[in-house]
Structures are given as C-alpha cells and as structure tokens.
Scaffold this motif. Structure first.
Motif, PDB file in Angstrom:
ATOM      1  N   MET A 133      33.841  66.835  25.995  1.00 18.53           N
ATOM      2  CA  MET A 133      33.242  66.813  27.340  1.00 18.53           C
ATOM      3  C   MET A 133      32.109  65.794  27.334  1.00 18.53           C
ATOM      4  O   MET A 133      31.330  65.715  26.401  1.00 18.53           O
ATOM      5  N   TYR A 181      40.397  71.808  29.038  1.00 14.09           N
ATOM      6  CA  TYR A 181      40.239  71.780  27.586  1.00 14.09           C
ATOM      7  C   TYR A 181      41.518  72.252  26.884  1.00 14.09           C
ATOM      8  O   TYR A 181      41.520  72.456  25.685  1.00 14.09           O
ATOM      9  N   ALA A 235      38.515  61.154  21.104  1.00 18.10           N
ATOM     10  CA  ALA A 235      37.914  61.412  22.414  1.00 18.10           C
ATOM     11  C   ALA A 235      37.533  60.134  23.140  1.00 18.10           C
ATOM     12  O   ALA A 235      37.512  60.100  24.373  1.00 18.10           O
ATOM     13  N   ASP A 269      40.003  58.917  25.916  1.00 20.70           N
ATOM     14  CA  ASP A 269      40.255  59.673  27.147  1.00 20.70           C
ATOM     15  C   ASP A 269      39.828  58.809  28.339  1.00 20.70           C
ATOM     16  O   ASP A 269      38.652  58.463  28.464  1.00 20.70           O
ATOM     17  N   VAL A 305      36.615  59.616  30.228  1.00 22.92           N
ATOM     18  CA  VAL A 305      35.332  59.251  29.629  1.00 22.92           C
ATOM     19  C   VAL A 305      34.892  57.875  30.126  1.00 22.92           C
ATOM     20  O   VAL A 305      33.696  57.596  30.249  1.00 22.92           O
ATOM     21  N   ASN A 346      44.043  66.581  29.881  1.00 22.41           N
ATOM     22  CA  ASN A 346      42.762  67.255  29.647  1.00 22.41           C
ATOM     23  C   ASN A 346      42.077  66.612  28.455  1.00 22.41           C
ATOM     24  O   ASN A 346      42.598  65.657  27.855  1.00 22.41           O
ATOM     25  N   GLU A 347      40.900  67.144  28.116  1.00 24.15           N
ATOM     26  CA  GLU A 347      40.136  66.611  26.988  1.00 24.15           C
ATOM     27  C   GLU A 347      40.818  66.880  25.654  1.00 24.15           C
ATOM     28  O   GLU A 347      40.474  66.245  24.653  1.00 24.15           O
TER      29      GLU A 347
END
Length: 272
Positions: free
Chosen positions: A1, A56, A103, A106, A109, A189-190
């Motif tokens: 996140m 998530y 991450a 993503d 982000v 999703n993440e």
C-alpha cells in the motif's frame, strides 16, 4: 500500500470518526429504492465499498507479515471454493509480483488508473451520477469512468483503455455493464493478481434499498484464467463527500520500492 494511500485512508477514517462523534445516531435509514424521472433506480450518491480486503487479495487471506496489508474475507463467489482459477504461468507471475521487490511494478503505485474491477473495491469512496443517457462513476483517487446507455457498440479492438470501455443497459432494476477494450496493464490488487489484454468484464449493480447496492462482476480472461470467475460485495451509501486526493510520481514511496527492486536484481541473476 502506498504511503499516500495510507494517509488518505487515515484522513477518511478521521473524518468518519469525527462525524460519528459529533452526530451520534446519524445513521441513514434505508428507504425504498428511489427512481429517476424515467422510472429507473436512482443510485446517485456517495458509496463506500464493503470490499472485504479485495485490494490486497480477492481470495480469503490472512494479514501480511507485520500487518502491512490487512487480511480479507474473500469476495469470490464463483468458483465455489473461492479460489482464482489461474493458469500455472499466471500464478507464478502473481507470486513474483507479491514479493516486496515486485511492488514497484504495480501501475497504481505510479498513479495510473486501477482498471475494472479494482476501481470498485479499492478502499476509496465512489460517487455515482446519473445524467440522462449515462451513469458516471467518480473515484476519490483522481479518476472516473463513463457508462453509456444509448446502445452504442464498443470502439474497434485496436482502441484500448486503462478503465476499458463501458456500455450499459438496464435489466429490470439491475444495471448491467459490459466492459471491454482493456490495455492489459492493470493489476487486480496489491497482491499482484493478473489480468491481460483479453480481459472482458460483465458487471451487475442491483439496488437492495435506498442505501445499498449489490455489486457483482464476472471476469473473462482466457489468457490468464481457465474459466470465468465472479466477485460480489455491497456498496453502502455514505453521508460523506469525496475528498480531494492527488497522486504524484516520485512520491515518498517510489524511491524505497525502487531500492527493493534494485537490491533483488543481483540475487535473481545468481539464482538463474
């Protein structure tokens, strides 16, 4: 996140708590479904998705190590086991994306739109507008989508969008939205669950009463999944308004995520 998202969620939570303390008992009593002048359900207003932790992971899952990401009840209703019917290559790709160094990749982000269905369960308020001939979704995190209701076809397959192209129709009191022409760049999703350019989504929004809409989406993506699958969760009316939220590349989180990715690169080369 992202740090920005966490701060945005804390701000929303603070506003919600303050409102609850200042106005005790100010619950919105459900009423019969409102109607627009043409007799269709009036869904206009601000809603909070009861997303079950879907941003998530769509499957039932525990909180991540260190509670950096919350657990979730799982919102997949088909297949009955609540599992995504991923092809083996896609599960491998998702497992790689779920690593800390994944991450950075993503798109969310980097401030790109979340796509569909992720936009509908990202932890953010959603405002629905119903001007004649359209349904419009405004998302607090900087973007929107427009659903046409005049029967027009999708644009040519060579035209692709982050949010897809949304063509809607009414089936009784249910708004059915056919979404196609995706660019294949979004994540679900993440946790890095996968979509491709072959994605096709059929959404169904059914008002339960004046305060609640049941949201259901069936995702067809034969490049990634062995069969179609379906999620379902409620949208609940809120007395809040959308807050102004911005997303900037080179925000506080990106350098850190880039460091994680760069640090993992030598280890991946040795592993090969």
């Amino acid at each position: 996140m992202s740090i920005g998202l966490r701060r945005g969620q804390l701000a929303i939570a603070a506003v919600t708590v303050f409102t609850a303390l200042a106005l005790p008992g100010r619950a919105i009593e459900p009423q019969p479904i409102g109607r627009t002048p043409d007799g269709k359900p009036d869904m206009s207003g601000v809603y909070e998705p009861d997303h079950g932790g879907g941003n998530y992971g769509l499957e039932k899952h525990e909180p991540s190590k260190g509670n950096l990401a919350p657990g979730g009840r799982g919102i997949i209703v088909d297949p009955p086991d609540g599992k995504l019917p991923m092809q083996p290559w896609a599960r491998g790709e998702q497992n790689h994306r779920a690593l800390p160094e994944g991450a950075y990749d993503d798109p969310s982000v980097h401030c790109f739109p979340d796509g569909i269905p992720r936009s509908m369960y990202h932890p953010q308020p959603i405002e629905i507008l119903q001007p004649p001939g359209y349904v419009v979704f405004l998302f607090e995190r900087m973007y929107w989508r427009i659903v046409t209701l005049d029967g027009r076809p999708h644009p040519p397959d060579t035209t692709r969008f982050w949010q897809g192209d949304s063509v809607g129709r009414w089936e009784g009191d249910t708004l059915v939205i056919d979404v196609a022409n995706f660019n294949g760049k979004t994540w679900l999703n993440e946790n890095g669950e996968v979509l491709s350019h072959e994605e096709h989504v059929v959404e169904r929004l059914t008002p339960v009463d004046s305060n609640t809409i049941t949201y259901e989406a069936t995702i067809i993506d034969p490049a990634v999944y062995t069969r179609p699958w379906t999620i379902r969760f409620p949208l609940r009316r809120s007395t809040d308004q959308l807050l102004e939220q911005a997303c900037h590349e080179d925000n506080q989180e990106l350098p850190y995520l880039k460091e994680l990715k760069d640090a993992a690169a030598p280890a991946r080369r040795v592993g090969r």
